[in-house]
Design a protein around this motif. Structure first.
Motif, PDB file in Angstrom:
ATOM      1  N   GLU A   1       0.835  -1.196   0.000  1.00 29.95           N
ATOM      2  CA  GLU A   1       0.000   0.000   0.000  1.00 29.95           C
ATOM      3  C   GLU A   1       0.872   1.249   0.000  1.00 29.95           C
ATOM      4  OE1 GLU A   1      -2.713  -0.117   3.222  1.00 29.95           O
ATOM      5  OE2 GLU A   1      -3.475  -2.126   2.761  1.00 29.95           O
ATOM      6  N   HIS A   2       0.345   2.328  -0.572  1.00 27.60           N
ATOM      7  CA  HIS A   2       1.086   3.585  -0.635  1.00 27.60           C
ATOM      8  C   HIS A   2       0.816   4.468   0.584  1.00 27.60           C
ATOM      9  CE1 HIS A   2       2.481   2.837  -4.714  1.00 27.60           C
ATOM     10  NE2 HIS A   2       1.242   2.456  -5.029  1.00 27.60           N
ATOM     11  N   LYS A   3      -0.252   4.181   1.298  1.00 21.33           N
ATOM     12  CA  LYS A   3      -0.588   4.969   2.462  1.00 21.33           C
ATOM     13  C   LYS A   3       0.360   4.645   3.608  1.00 21.33           C
ATOM     14  CE  LYS A   3      -4.412   6.118   5.563  1.00 21.33           C
ATOM     15  NZ  LYS A   3      -5.813   5.842   5.929  1.00 21.33           N
ATOM     16  N   LYS A   4       0.960   5.669   4.188  1.00 25.58           N
ATOM     17  CA  LYS A   4       1.911   5.466   5.267  1.00 25.58           C
ATOM     18  C   LYS A   4       1.184   5.045   6.527  1.00 25.58           C
ATOM     19  CE  LYS A   4       5.809   7.644   7.641  1.00 25.58           C
ATOM     20  NZ  LYS A   4       6.639   8.860   7.774  1.00 25.58           N
ATOM     21  N   LYS A   5       1.749   4.033   7.216  1.00 25.67           N
ATOM     22  CA  LYS A   5       1.147   3.516   8.436  1.00 25.67           C
ATOM     23  C   LYS A   5       2.086   3.718   9.608  1.00 25.67           C
ATOM     24  CE  LYS A   5      -1.833   0.068   6.238  1.00 25.67           C
ATOM     25  NZ  LYS A   5      -2.245  -1.358   6.218  1.00 25.67           N
ATOM     26  N   TYR A   6       1.495   3.759  10.778  1.00 25.35           N
ATOM     27  CA  TYR A   6       2.242   4.020  12.001  1.00 25.35           C
ATOM     28  C   TYR A   6       3.104   2.814  12.364  1.00 25.35           C
ATOM     29  CZ  TYR A   6       3.202   5.372  16.817  1.00 25.35           C
ATOM     30  OH  TYR A   6       3.813   5.695  17.990  1.00 25.35           O
ATOM     31  N   ARG A   7       4.359   3.084  12.740  1.00 27.86           N
ATOM     32  CA  ARG A   7       5.263   2.035  13.187  1.00 27.86           C
ATOM     33  C   ARG A   7       5.052   1.799  14.674  1.00 27.86           C
ATOM     34  NH1 ARG A   7       5.690   3.150   7.858  1.00 27.86           N
ATOM     35  NH2 ARG A   7       7.656   2.432   6.930  1.00 27.86           N
ATOM     36  N   LEU A   8       4.737   0.576  15.041  1.00 27.44           N
ATOM     37  CA  LEU A   8       4.421   0.262  16.423  1.00 27.44           C
ATOM     38  C   LEU A   8       5.645  -0.102  17.256  1.00 27.44           C
ATOM     39  CD1 LEU A   8       1.175  -1.837  15.869  1.00 27.44           C
ATOM     40  CD2 LEU A   8       1.381   0.603  16.365  1.00 27.44           C
ATOM     41  N   ALA A   9       6.776  -0.311  16.616  1.00 25.87           N
ATOM     42  CA  ALA A   9       8.003  -0.656  17.342  1.00 25.87           C
ATOM     43  C   ALA A   9       9.206  -0.291  16.481  1.00 25.87           C
ATOM     44  CB  ALA A   9       8.026  -2.144  17.697  1.00 25.87           C
ATOM     45  N   LYS A  10      10.327  -0.058  17.127  1.00 27.80           N
ATOM     46  CA  LYS A  10      11.544   0.261  16.395  1.00 27.80           C
ATOM     47  C   LYS A  10      12.013  -0.957  15.601  1.00 27.80           C
ATOM     48  CE  LYS A  10      13.357   3.748  19.594  1.00 27.80           C
ATOM     49  NZ  LYS A  10      14.499   4.106  20.473  1.00 27.80           N
ATOM     50  N   TRP A  11      12.637  -0.674  14.474  1.00 23.64           N
ATOM     51  CA  TRP A  11      13.147  -1.761  13.641  1.00 23.64           C
ATOM     52  C   TRP A  11      14.252  -2.532  14.357  1.00 23.64           C
ATOM     53  CZ3 TRP A  11      11.181  -4.204   9.780  1.00 23.64           C
ATOM     54  CH2 TRP A  11      11.982  -5.034   8.988  1.00 23.64           C
ATOM     55  N   SER A  12      15.020  -1.854  15.182  1.00 21.46           N
ATOM     56  CA  SER A  12      16.074  -2.539  15.928  1.00 21.46           C
ATOM     57  C   SER A  12      15.500  -3.556  16.904  1.00 21.46           C
ATOM     58  CB  SER A  12      16.922  -1.508  16.690  1.00 21.46           C
ATOM     59  OG  SER A  12      16.114  -0.740  17.568  1.00 21.46           O
ATOM     60  N   ILE A  13      14.285  -3.302  17.404  1.00 20.61           N
ATOM     61  CA  ILE A  13      13.633  -4.261  18.299  1.00 20.61           C
ATOM     62  C   ILE A  13      13.100  -5.450  17.508  1.00 20.61           C
ATOM     63  CG2 ILE A  13      11.707  -4.589  19.897  1.00 20.61           C
ATOM     64  CD1 ILE A  13      12.010  -1.705  20.732  1.00 20.61           C
ATOM     65  N   LEU A  14      12.512  -5.165  16.340  1.00 19.39           N
ATOM     66  CA  LEU A  14      12.004  -6.250  15.499  1.00 19.39           C
ATOM     67  C   LEU A  14      13.125  -7.170  15.031  1.00 19.39           C
ATOM     68  CD1 LEU A  14       9.439  -4.311  13.255  1.00 19.39           C
ATOM     69  CD2 LEU A  14       9.053  -5.422  15.437  1.00 19.39           C
ATOM     70  N   SER A  15      14.337  -6.619  14.896  1.00 24.13           N
ATOM     71  CA  SER A  15      15.465  -7.395  14.386  1.00 24.13           C
ATOM     72  C   SER A  15      16.097  -8.292  15.437  1.00 24.13           C
ATOM     73  CB  SER A  15      16.531  -6.447  13.810  1.00 24.13           C
ATOM     74  OG  SER A  15      15.994  -5.676  12.753  1.00 24.13           O
ATOM     75  N   GLN A  16      15.667  -8.198  16.650  1.00 23.32           N
ATOM     76  CA  GLN A  16      16.201  -9.078  17.683  1.00 23.32           C
ATOM     77  C   GLN A  16      15.596 -10.477  17.546  1.00 23.32           C
ATOM     78  OE1 GLN A  16      15.295  -7.171  21.382  1.00 23.32           O
ATOM     79  NE2 GLN A  16      16.675  -5.436  21.032  1.00 23.32           N
ATOM     80  N   PRO A  17      16.331 -11.510  17.959  1.00 16.01           N
ATOM     81  CA  PRO A  17      15.775 -12.873  17.905  1.00 16.01           C
ATOM     82  C   PRO A  17      14.517 -12.996  18.753  1.00 16.01           C
ATOM     83  CG  PRO A  17      18.147 -12.914  18.280  1.00 16.01           C
ATOM     84  CD  PRO A  17      17.728 -11.493  18.429  1.00 16.01           C
ATOM     85  N   LYS A  18      13.708 -13.968  18.446  1.00 16.39           N
ATOM     86  CA  LYS A  18      12.459 -14.165  19.181  1.00 16.39           C
ATOM     87  C   LYS A  18      12.709 -14.464  20.654  1.00 16.39           C
ATOM     88  CE  LYS A  18       9.682 -15.763  15.257  1.00 16.39           C
ATOM     89  NZ  LYS A  18       8.904 -16.880  14.682  1.00 16.39           N
ATOM     90  N   ASP A  19      13.778 -15.214  20.938  1.00 14.31           N
ATOM     91  CA  ASP A  19      14.045 -15.554  22.327  1.00 14.31           C
ATOM     92  C   ASP A  19      14.684 -14.415  23.104  1.00 14.31           C
ATOM     93  OD1 ASP A  19      16.475 -15.527  21.100  1.00 14.31           O
ATOM     94  OD2 ASP A  19      17.106 -17.517  21.756  1.00 14.31           O
ATOM     95  N   GLN A  20      14.866 -13.256  22.430  1.00 11.70           N
ATOM     96  CA  GLN A  20      15.400 -12.080  23.098  1.00 11.70           C
ATOM     97  C   GLN A  20      14.446 -10.888  22.995  1.00 11.70           C
ATOM     98  OE1 GLN A  20      19.640 -11.318  22.378  1.00 11.70           O
ATOM     99  NE2 GLN A  20      19.783 -13.339  21.429  1.00 11.70           N
TER     100      GLN A  20
END
Length: 257
Positions: free
Chosen positions: A30-49
Protein backbone atom coordinates in the motif's frame (compact mmCIF):
# COMPACT_ATOMS: atom_id res chain seq x y z
CA UNK A 1 21.16 -11.73 0.49
CA UNK A 2 23.36 -13.57 -2.01
CA UNK A 3 25.48 -10.48 -2.64
CA UNK A 4 26.06 -10.05 1.11
CA UNK A 5 28.08 -13.27 0.95
CA UNK A 6 30.76 -11.59 -1.16
CA UNK A 7 30.80 -7.86 -0.37
CA UNK A 8 31.02 -5.79 2.78
CA UNK A 9 27.83 -3.75 2.33
CA UNK A 10 28.21 -0.02 3.15
CA UNK A 11 26.16 1.25 6.06
CA UNK A 12 24.20 3.54 3.75
CA UNK A 13 23.12 0.58 1.62
CA UNK A 14 22.07 -1.38 4.71
CA UNK A 15 20.03 1.57 5.99
CA UNK A 16 18.27 1.87 2.64
CA UNK A 17 17.50 -1.85 2.58
CA UNK A 18 16.13 -1.66 6.12
CA UNK A 19 13.96 1.28 5.06
CA UNK A 20 12.32 -0.77 2.30
CA UNK A 21 12.03 -3.83 4.53
CA UNK A 22 10.41 -1.79 7.28
CA UNK A 23 7.99 -0.11 4.90
CA UNK A 24 6.98 -3.46 3.42
CA UNK A 25 6.52 -4.99 6.87
CA UNK A 26 4.24 -2.21 8.11
CA UNK A 27 2.52 -1.14 4.89
CA UNK A 28 2.73 -4.11 2.55
CA UNK A 29 2.24 -2.90 -1.02
CA UNK A 30 0.00 0.00 0.00
CA UNK A 31 1.09 3.58 -0.64
CA UNK A 32 -0.59 4.97 2.46
CA UNK A 33 1.91 5.47 5.27
CA UNK A 34 1.15 3.52 8.44
CA UNK A 35 2.24 4.02 12.00
CA UNK A 36 5.26 2.03 13.19
CA UNK A 37 4.42 0.26 16.42
CA UNK A 38 8.00 -0.66 17.34
CA UNK A 39 11.54 0.26 16.40
CA UNK A 40 13.15 -1.76 13.64
CA UNK A 41 16.07 -2.54 15.93
CA UNK A 42 13.63 -4.26 18.30
CA UNK A 43 12.00 -6.25 15.50
CA UNK A 44 15.46 -7.39 14.39
CA UNK A 45 16.20 -9.08 17.68
CA UNK A 46 15.78 -12.87 17.91
CA UNK A 47 12.46 -14.17 19.18
CA UNK A 48 14.04 -15.55 22.33
CA UNK A 49 15.40 -12.08 23.10
CA UNK A 50 12.18 -10.13 22.73
CA UNK A 51 12.12 -9.45 18.98
CA UNK A 52 10.38 -10.88 15.94
CA UNK A 53 13.43 -12.67 14.58
CA UNK A 54 13.85 -10.48 11.47
CA UNK A 55 17.46 -10.69 10.37
CA UNK A 56 19.72 -7.75 11.15
CA UNK A 57 21.52 -7.22 7.84
CA UNK A 58 24.79 -5.85 9.21
CA UNK A 59 25.30 -8.87 11.46
CA UNK A 60 24.10 -11.23 8.72
CA UNK A 61 26.63 -9.69 6.34
CA UNK A 62 29.47 -10.50 8.76
CA UNK A 63 28.27 -14.08 9.23
CA UNK A 64 27.98 -14.66 5.48
CA UNK A 65 31.43 -13.19 4.79
CA UNK A 66 32.88 -15.38 7.53
CA UNK A 67 31.73 -18.43 5.61
CA UNK A 68 34.13 -17.47 2.81
CA UNK A 69 36.91 -17.11 5.35
CA UNK A 70 36.16 -20.55 6.78
CA UNK A 71 36.27 -22.10 3.30
CA UNK A 72 39.57 -20.36 2.64
CA UNK A 73 41.00 -21.93 5.79
CA UNK A 74 39.60 -25.44 5.40
CA UNK A 75 39.20 -26.24 1.70
CA UNK A 76 41.32 -26.07 -1.41
CA UNK A 77 39.43 -24.95 -4.51
CA UNK A 78 40.01 -22.71 -7.49
CA UNK A 79 38.98 -19.42 -5.90
CA UNK A 80 40.93 -20.26 -2.74
CA UNK A 81 44.06 -20.73 -4.83
CA UNK A 82 43.47 -17.42 -6.61
CA UNK A 83 43.11 -15.57 -3.30
CA UNK A 84 46.16 -17.22 -1.80
CA UNK A 85 48.31 -16.54 -4.87
CA UNK A 86 47.29 -12.87 -5.05
CA UNK A 87 47.25 -11.86 -1.39
CA UNK A 88 49.02 -14.50 0.67
CA UNK A 89 51.73 -15.97 -1.52
CA UNK A 90 53.24 -19.01 0.15
CA UNK A 91 52.02 -18.11 3.65
CA UNK A 92 48.62 -19.61 4.52
CA UNK A 93 46.14 -17.37 6.39
CA UNK A 94 46.56 -18.50 9.97
CA UNK A 95 46.30 -16.64 13.29
CA UNK A 96 48.11 -13.38 13.88
CA UNK A 97 47.92 -12.08 10.32
CA UNK A 98 44.20 -12.28 9.57
CA UNK A 99 43.50 -8.64 10.23
CA UNK A 100 46.34 -7.34 8.07
CA UNK A 101 44.87 -8.53 4.77
CA UNK A 102 43.22 -6.16 2.37
CA UNK A 103 40.17 -8.15 1.36
CA UNK A 104 37.13 -7.94 3.56
CA UNK A 105 36.46 -11.44 4.75
CA UNK A 106 39.97 -11.70 6.24
CA UNK A 107 39.22 -8.65 8.37
CA UNK A 108 36.45 -10.43 10.32
CA UNK A 109 37.74 -10.02 13.85
CA UNK A 110 34.63 -11.68 15.25
CA UNK A 111 35.31 -14.86 13.30
CA UNK A 112 38.44 -16.00 15.12
CA UNK A 113 37.08 -15.65 18.64
CA UNK A 114 34.50 -18.37 17.96
CA UNK A 115 37.02 -20.85 16.57
CA UNK A 116 40.36 -22.36 17.43
CA UNK A 117 43.37 -23.61 15.52
CA UNK A 118 44.61 -27.12 16.05
CA UNK A 119 48.29 -26.72 15.36
CA UNK A 120 50.11 -29.99 14.73
CA UNK A 121 53.00 -29.75 12.30
CA UNK A 122 53.47 -25.97 12.86
CA UNK A 123 54.04 -25.39 9.16
CA UNK A 124 51.29 -22.76 8.99
CA UNK A 125 52.41 -20.53 11.86
CA UNK A 126 55.25 -18.03 11.74
CA UNK A 127 57.70 -18.17 14.63
CA UNK A 128 58.03 -14.44 15.31
CA UNK A 129 54.96 -12.84 13.75
CA UNK A 130 52.02 -15.02 14.80
CA UNK A 131 50.33 -15.53 18.15
CA UNK A 132 51.04 -19.06 19.31
CA UNK A 133 52.97 -18.81 22.60
CA UNK A 134 50.98 -16.89 25.23
CA UNK A 135 48.73 -14.06 24.07
CA UNK A 136 51.21 -11.96 22.08
CA UNK A 137 53.66 -12.69 19.23
CA UNK A 138 57.24 -13.49 20.10
CA UNK A 139 58.36 -10.32 18.35
CA UNK A 140 56.55 -8.38 21.10
CA UNK A 141 57.77 -10.65 23.90
CA UNK A 142 61.42 -10.61 22.77
CA UNK A 143 61.96 -7.40 20.75
CA UNK A 144 65.72 -7.42 21.27
CA UNK A 145 65.96 -10.84 19.60
CA UNK A 146 63.43 -10.03 16.88
CA UNK A 147 65.37 -6.94 15.81
CA UNK A 148 68.47 -8.97 14.99
CA UNK A 149 66.75 -12.15 13.72
CA UNK A 150 66.85 -13.19 10.07
CA UNK A 151 64.65 -14.09 8.34
CA UNK A 152 61.67 -12.77 10.27
CA UNK A 153 58.94 -14.73 8.43
CA UNK A 154 60.32 -18.16 9.27
CA UNK A 155 57.74 -20.75 10.39
CA UNK A 156 57.83 -22.74 13.61
CA UNK A 157 58.42 -26.01 11.75
CA UNK A 158 61.47 -24.48 10.07
CA UNK A 159 62.82 -23.31 13.41
CA UNK A 160 62.27 -26.58 15.27
CA UNK A 161 63.41 -28.91 12.49
CA UNK A 162 66.87 -29.09 14.05
CA UNK A 163 68.57 -28.90 17.43
CA UNK A 164 69.55 -26.26 18.40
CA UNK A 165 66.69 -24.24 16.81
CA UNK A 166 67.30 -23.11 13.25
CA UNK A 167 67.64 -19.35 13.89
CA UNK A 168 70.29 -16.95 12.65
CA UNK A 169 71.21 -13.46 13.84
CA UNK A 170 72.71 -10.34 12.32
CA UNK A 171 75.08 -9.93 15.27
CA UNK A 172 76.34 -11.86 18.28
CA UNK A 173 73.98 -12.55 21.18
CA UNK A 174 75.52 -11.16 24.35
CA UNK A 175 74.37 -9.51 27.55
CA UNK A 176 70.57 -9.00 27.85
CA UNK A 177 70.05 -10.65 24.46
CA UNK A 178 71.68 -13.84 25.72
CA UNK A 179 69.43 -13.83 28.79
CA UNK A 180 66.35 -13.40 26.57
CA UNK A 181 67.56 -16.17 24.24
CA UNK A 182 67.98 -18.64 27.12
CA UNK A 183 64.50 -17.78 28.36
CA UNK A 184 63.04 -18.33 24.91
CA UNK A 185 64.82 -21.68 24.59
CA UNK A 186 63.27 -22.84 27.85
CA UNK A 187 59.79 -21.91 26.56
CA UNK A 188 60.08 -23.86 23.31
CA UNK A 189 62.03 -26.82 24.63
CA UNK A 190 59.00 -29.08 25.12
CA UNK A 191 57.31 -28.35 21.77
CA UNK A 192 57.17 -31.34 19.43
CA UNK A 193 56.17 -31.57 15.78
CA UNK A 194 53.46 -33.96 14.62
CA UNK A 195 53.16 -35.07 11.00
CA UNK A 196 49.58 -33.92 10.59
CA UNK A 197 48.30 -30.78 8.86
CA UNK A 198 47.09 -27.84 10.92
CA UNK A 199 43.31 -27.39 11.02
CA UNK A 200 40.63 -24.94 12.13
CA UNK A 201 37.80 -25.98 14.47
CA UNK A 202 34.52 -24.03 14.77
CA UNK A 203 33.60 -24.01 18.45
CA UNK A 204 29.91 -23.11 18.08
CA UNK A 205 28.84 -26.43 16.55
CA UNK A 206 29.26 -29.97 17.83
CA UNK A 207 30.90 -31.25 14.66
CA UNK A 208 33.32 -28.32 14.45
CA UNK A 209 32.05 -27.20 11.03
CA UNK A 210 31.16 -23.55 10.46
CA UNK A 211 27.54 -22.54 9.93
CA UNK A 212 26.18 -19.09 9.18
CA UNK A 213 23.30 -19.66 11.59
CA UNK A 214 25.55 -20.42 14.57
CA UNK A 215 27.76 -17.42 13.85
CA UNK A 216 24.80 -15.06 13.41
CA UNK A 217 23.20 -16.22 16.65
CA UNK A 218 26.47 -15.80 18.55
CA UNK A 219 27.02 -12.29 17.19
CA UNK A 220 23.50 -11.05 17.90
CA UNK A 221 23.08 -12.77 21.26
CA UNK A 222 22.50 -10.57 24.30
CA UNK A 223 21.92 -11.55 27.90
CA UNK A 224 18.26 -10.55 28.12
CA UNK A 225 15.35 -12.46 29.69
CA UNK A 226 13.04 -14.34 27.35
CA UNK A 227 9.62 -12.83 28.06
CA UNK A 228 7.84 -14.01 24.92
CA UNK A 229 8.72 -17.70 24.87
CA UNK A 230 5.15 -18.92 25.34
CA UNK A 231 3.74 -16.67 22.62
CA UNK A 232 5.56 -18.42 19.77
CA UNK A 233 4.45 -21.87 20.97
CA UNK A 234 0.75 -21.03 20.74
CA UNK A 235 -1.12 -22.95 18.05
CA UNK A 236 -2.44 -19.87 16.26
CA UNK A 237 -1.90 -17.96 12.99
CA UNK A 238 1.25 -15.86 12.75
CA UNK A 239 -0.75 -12.61 12.73
CA UNK A 240 -2.28 -13.52 16.08
CA UNK A 241 1.14 -14.30 17.54
CA UNK A 242 2.52 -10.97 16.32
CA UNK A 243 -0.48 -9.13 17.80
CA UNK A 244 0.11 -10.86 21.15
CA UNK A 245 3.77 -9.91 20.90
CA UNK A 246 2.80 -6.23 20.42
CA UNK A 247 0.42 -6.42 23.35
CA UNK A 248 2.99 -8.05 25.63
CA UNK A 249 5.63 -5.52 24.57
CA UNK A 250 3.32 -2.64 25.44
CA UNK A 251 2.41 -4.20 28.77
CA UNK A 252 6.03 -4.82 29.75
CA UNK A 253 7.11 -1.32 28.74
CA UNK A 254 4.30 0.24 30.82
CA UNK A 255 4.64 -2.29 33.65
CA UNK A 256 0.97 -3.21 33.37
CA UNK A 257 1.71 -6.84 34.15
Amino acid sequence: MYMLSFFDAPKGVLRKLDYFRSRFFWQGDEHKKKYRLAKWSILSQPKDQGGLGIHELGTKNIALLSKSLYKLLTSDGTWQQLIRNKYLGSTPPFPGRMETRRFTFLAMRDFLRFGSFKVRDWSQVRFWEDIWLDSTPLRAQYPCLYNIARPKNITISEVLCSSPPNLSWRRDIVGPKLVAWNLLLSCIANITLVQEPDSFHWNLTQNGVFSVKSHYQALIHHEVPNLNKRIWKINAPLKVKIFLWYFAKACYSRKII
